[in-house]
Design a protein around this motif. Structure first.
Motif, PDB file in Angstrom:
ATOM      1  N   TYR A 140       0.855  -1.185   0.000  1.00 29.19           N
ATOM      2  CA  TYR A 140       0.000   0.000   0.000  1.00 29.19           C
ATOM      3  C   TYR A 140       0.886   1.227   0.000  1.00 29.19           C
ATOM      4  O   TYR A 140       2.032   1.174   0.431  1.00 29.19           O
ATOM      5  CB  TYR A 140      -0.879   0.049   1.263  1.00 29.19           C
ATOM      6  CG  TYR A 140      -2.233  -0.591   1.133  1.00 29.19           C
ATOM      7  CD1 TYR A 140      -2.435  -1.903   1.568  1.00 29.19           C
ATOM      8  CD2 TYR A 140      -3.316   0.101   0.612  1.00 29.19           C
ATOM      9  CE1 TYR A 140      -3.679  -2.509   1.468  1.00 29.19           C
ATOM     10  CE2 TYR A 140      -4.573  -0.497   0.506  1.00 29.19           C
ATOM     11  CZ  TYR A 140      -4.737  -1.800   0.941  1.00 29.19           C
ATOM     12  OH  TYR A 140      -5.972  -2.396   0.854  1.00 29.19           O
ATOM     13  N   THR A 170      -5.036   6.876   0.830  1.00 29.74           N
ATOM     14  CA  THR A 170      -4.253   5.650   0.674  1.00 29.74           C
ATOM     15  C   THR A 170      -4.665   4.952  -0.615  1.00 29.74           C
ATOM     16  O   THR A 170      -5.769   5.171  -1.137  1.00 29.74           O
ATOM     17  CB  THR A 170      -4.461   4.687   1.861  1.00 29.74           C
ATOM     18  OG1 THR A 170      -5.838   4.305   1.920  1.00 29.74           O
ATOM     19  CG2 THR A 170      -4.057   5.335   3.176  1.00 29.74           C
ATOM     20  N   LYS A 206      -3.929   1.100  -3.105  1.00 32.72           N
ATOM     21  CA  LYS A 206      -3.368  -0.240  -3.149  1.00 32.72           C
ATOM     22  C   LYS A 206      -2.142  -0.298  -4.030  1.00 32.72           C
ATOM     23  O   LYS A 206      -2.026   0.405  -5.029  1.00 32.72           O
ATOM     24  CB  LYS A 206      -4.420  -1.217  -3.688  1.00 32.72           C
ATOM     25  CG  LYS A 206      -5.636  -1.365  -2.804  1.00 32.72           C
ATOM     26  CD  LYS A 206      -6.646  -2.311  -3.426  1.00 32.72           C
ATOM     27  CE  LYS A 206      -7.868  -2.475  -2.528  1.00 32.72           C
ATOM     28  NZ  LYS A 206      -8.870  -3.380  -3.131  1.00 32.72           N
ATOM     29  N   PRO A 214      -2.026  -6.055  -2.062  1.00 31.85           N
ATOM     30  CA  PRO A 214      -2.721  -5.488  -0.913  1.00 31.85           C
ATOM     31  C   PRO A 214      -3.600  -6.454  -0.121  1.00 31.85           C
ATOM     32  O   PRO A 214      -3.983  -6.144   1.019  1.00 31.85           O
ATOM     33  CB  PRO A 214      -3.604  -4.422  -1.570  1.00 31.85           C
ATOM     34  CG  PRO A 214      -3.925  -5.006  -2.907  1.00 31.85           C
ATOM     35  CD  PRO A 214      -2.677  -5.754  -3.330  1.00 31.85           C
TER      36      PRO A 214
END
Lengths: 113, 110
Positions: free
Chosen positions: A47, A55, A57, A61
């Motif tokens: 991540y 945030t 991936k 992830p």
């Protein structure tokens, strides 16, 4: 200049337990990353975060959760640890002011039994 | 982001220059070449980066070919402590996916 620190450095946990790996940086870099490194696979991005509350991936992830409530912290949580998550985990942050250089922590060695 | 190709391993005599090649034939105009190294059990360490001009710092020199399809990292006087895996990576300033390939395992021998 403390830089980027990870905790714990070493952890043994049981399958199914929740584990959180902490990452703290003192530079106020906006970007932070989590990588895992397994023998034969090099470093793979789990991540990353562009800023607080943002945030996204990476390559691998699944099985992980991240949060970024403060710029300096980027914890990685394994909600229900599996043996395949036994690995070395590296946190990193990126300094856009110096040509996008990425700085890594010393790693967290996690064993899931 | 472009992929890179590096030899899996190289040896170098202590005190001699270590020249580590990297092929990045699909690099695009806005992508930089970065070099990192990883000494056993430690986090990757930044060495140097460049766009198209040769670069030098206290650790190493980076030579990028005119067509930017390949580059060479030069450690001018290798020491035993330079034994590590060296990664060549290409990434744009906007890129987020710093992708590490297999790297070159450099063994510096006495």
């Amino acid at each position: 200049d403390a830089g980027i620190t990870q905790s714990p450095r070493y952890k043994i946990t049981e399958t199914g337990r929740q584990v959180t790996l902490m990452c703290h940086q003192t530079w106020s870099h906006s970007y932070m990353f989590w990588y895992r490194q397994d023998l034969g696979h090099g470093l793979r991005l789990i991540y990353y975060s562009a800023a607080a509350d943002i945030t996204d991936k990476g390559e691998v992830p699944d099985g992980y959760v991240v949060s970024r409530s403060k710029t300096e912290n980027f914890p990685l949580t394994l909600e229900s640890a599996t043996r395949s998550q036994t690995s070395v985990y590296f946190c990193a942050s990126r300094d856009r002011a110096s040509g996008n250089t990425i700085y890594f922590g010393e790693g967290s060695w996690l064993t899931v039994v | 982001d472009a992929k890179t190709t590096q030899p899996p391993s190289m040896d170098c005599a202590e005190g001699r220059a270590a020249n580590l090649p990297c092929n990045h034939s699909t690099i695009s105009g806005n992508e930089y070449v970065y070099w990192y190294r990883q000494i056993h059990s430690q986090g990757p360490q930044y060495i140097i980066h460049g766009l198209k001009n040769n670069e030098t710092n206290e650790m190493a020199s980076l030579i990028i070919t005119e067509d930017r399809k390949s580059s060479t990292l030069i450690l001018p006087h290798a020491t035993l402590r330079d034994t590590a895996v060296y990664y060549c990576i290409v990434l744009s300033l906007q890129g987020n996916m710093l992708t590490f390939g297999g790297g070159t395992r450099l063994m510096v021998k006495p």
